[in-house]
Structure formats: structure tokens, C-alpha cells
Write an enzyme that holds these catalytic residues in place. Structure first.
Site, PDB file in Angstrom:
ATOM      1  CG  ASP A 208      -2.033   1.204   0.998  1.00  0.00           C
ATOM      2  OD1 ASP A 208      -2.489   1.264  -0.069  1.00  0.00           O
ATOM      3  OD2 ASP A 208      -2.305   1.761   2.260  1.00  0.00           O
ATOM      4  CB  SER A 233      -6.559   2.952  -0.274  1.00  0.00           C
ATOM      5  OG  SER A 233      -4.918   3.188  -0.161  1.00  0.00           O
ATOM      6  CD  GLN A 283      -4.003   1.047  -2.884  1.00  0.00           C
ATOM      7  OE1 GLN A 283      -3.511   1.691  -3.699  1.00  0.00           O
ATOM      8  NE2 GLN A 283      -3.868   0.340  -1.988  1.00  0.00           N
TER       9      GLN A 283
END
Length: 294
Positions: A208, A233, A283
């Protein structure tokens, strides 16, 4: 093992407070909310604690629902959705202040033989030839020194090396929406902690950190570090194809196929240094330009 890595391992070692209920703590992040990679990694730890050791994780799918409060503990509740002959499925909800902030579904599988092929590893320089994050960041005089120190503190457990300049280091002109990062933990993992689940959890944590950078590159934006983009995110998915070690070099090859409607999409493949495709990552995140920075 570095002290920073030990601190990260302590952060990922959840407290069990009831059957299938775990509690995790947070630490300061670069932005004033819980780092998404931490929540995803802790949720995967919670799920893995309810699965036999001979069934490694092969995928996860997650949604970030609310910003996490770094000053409050996070409670992870695990639902044992399925225990099949080959596959085990778990659902995890992370809760703070009475509200869900994160939702994860993870699947685990017993090892078995099958068809085998992979997308080839792209060319990349040897990580030993690249500057460390500290070398790069301390050279960016345009960044607020406080931002640089927070970056270094939050990433101290990971040796992360960009192949080219990250978006906050070289912005203004659009570039190809593709970036590469080598990473490994800052120290070796051994003894009782050296489990397949831990390596998967650590890769989830790191995944991430940089995935949406390629979105910024396409538009010449430096991101939150220079104030020309705000974002967060939205969802995160990972597929774990082959065994790997998080304390050995992994190549994170990332690109962005699309940005539209205030959202940007990142996709990536993670390879071992000897060329095995270990992980695929996807993502989507909010990517907004503040008023006056168009």
C-alpha cells in the site's frame, strides 16, 4: 533484525481478546490517519490465526470504509465463512469507535500441483546499485523537512528503493504511468516468527506504500507530499501465486491503466529477484486535485 523491524512485528502481533476477536494498536502515519497497509496486514493476521498453518493465503480482497484513528485501538472480528477440503475462507471486519473502518475477505488453500506459467519479469537494475529511500529523501530540498522525517520514520522497517525518481521527487512534467520499486525488510526473519503467513502479511503491508504513484506520474503530480493531490485507498486486492520471502529483494512493478472521476487505478506484479512471479496487486484510490491546484 533492526529495531524498526522489531517494532513493526510487534505492531502486527495482535492481542486475542476472545475467540475470533483480536485487538491491534496503531502508530503515527505519514498522514493523520491509520496507514492502510497496516490495517490490511493486521486483518490478514487475524484471519490467518484462525486457519491451519498448512493452508497459506492465496488471495485477499478488501475495502477501506473510513479513515482509521491512530490514537485508538482497532478490533478485528473474524467470521469463519467456509472450511472446505482444499480452501478456507475468512471475512474480517475492523472496527473503531463502534463503526467498521475496513472489510477484508481472504482465502487460504492447501498446497497442490497444477498447471504452471507466468508473465515474465521485466528488466530492472540490481537493487544494490540504487540509492536508499533515506539518500533520496534527504536530497529533496523542496520537501518540508518534517515530511521527510515522517516518511523515514514510517518506512524504517523496510528497505525500499525506487528505480527512478518517485512522483514527489520529480514532478511537473507527465511521465509514463509506470514505476518500479525494490523492497525487503530491514533485517532477516528467523526462528519461530519465520512463517509463510508473516511473509505474506509483510508484503501486504508494503504493497500500500507506492501503488498509486504511477497515477501521479501520468499527470506530473507530486501527491500529498507537495500538496497538489489529495487521496486515499478505496479498495485493495492481492493474489499470492508462489512462495517468497519478505526479507529478500522483491521487485514491485507498478502501472496505472486509468484515472477518471476522482479515482485512479493501480495494478502491479511483484517478482522475486530470481524472476518468479510471486504476487499480483490491484488497488483503486481517490485522487483529487485541490481547488486552485488544477
Amino acid at each position: 533484525m533492526s529495531q524498526a523491524l522489531q517494532s513493526l512485528l510487534d505492531l502486527l502481533d495482535l492481542e486475542q481478546i476472545e475467540q475470533d476477536i483480536f485487538r491491534g494498536r496503531s502508530r503515527s502515519a505519514v498522514v493523520p490517519r491509520v496507514f492502510g497497509g497496516q490495517v490490511a496486514a493486521q486483518a490478514l493476521v487475524a484471519a490467518g490465526r484462525t486457519v491451519p498453518d498448512d493452508r497459506p493465503a492465496h488471495s485477499l480482497h478488501a475495502y477501506f470504509l473510513r479513515p482509521g484513528d491512530p490514537e485508538a485501538p482497532i478490533v478485528y472480528t473474524v467470521d469463519r465463512i467456509r472450511d472446505g477440503r482444499s480452501f478456507t475462507t475468512r471475512r474480517v471486519v475492523a472496527v473503531q469507535h463502534g463503526h467498521p473502518i475496513f472489510h477484508l475477505s481472504a482465502s487460504f488453500q492447501t498446497a497442490e500441483e497444477g498447471l504452471d506459467h507466468q508473465y515474465p519479469m521485466p528488466p530492472a537494475p540490481d537493487p544494490a546499485t540504487l540509492p536508499t529511500s533515506e539518500d533520496r529523501l534527504r536530497g529533496y530540498t523542496h520537501l518540508d523537512p518534517e515530511v521527510v522525517e515522517r516518511f523515514l520514520e514510517t518506512r524504517a522497517a523496510v528497505d525500499l528503493r525506487h528505480v527512478e525518481e518517485p512522483p514527489y521527487g520529480d514532478f511537473g512534467d507527465p511521465r509514463d504511468p509506470h514505476s518500479q520499486v525494490w523492497f525487503r525488510t530491514n533485517g532477516k526473519l528467523d526462528g519461530d516468527i519465520d512463517t509463510p503467513l508473516l511473509h505474506v502479511v509483510l508484503a501486504t503491508y508494503v504493497s500500500d506504500m507506492t501503488l498509486l504513484d504511477s497515477v501521479l506520474l501520468a499527470h506530473g503530480r507530486g501527491g500529498w507530499a507537495v500538496g497538489d493531490v489529495v487521496g486515499a485507498s478505496l479498495d485493495h486486492a492481492m493474489w499470492f501465486h508462489r512462495p517468497f520471502r519478505a526479507d529478500e529483494w522483491l521487485l514491485y512493478d507498478q502501472q496505472s491503466p486509468s484515472a477518471h472521476g476522482g479515482r485512479g487505478l493501480g495494478q502491479a506484479r511483484i517478482y522475486t529477484q530470481d524472476g518468479r512471479l510471486a504476487i499480483t496487486v490491484m488497488q483503486e484510490g481517490v485522487v483529487r486535485v485541490p481547488r486552485g491546484r488544477d
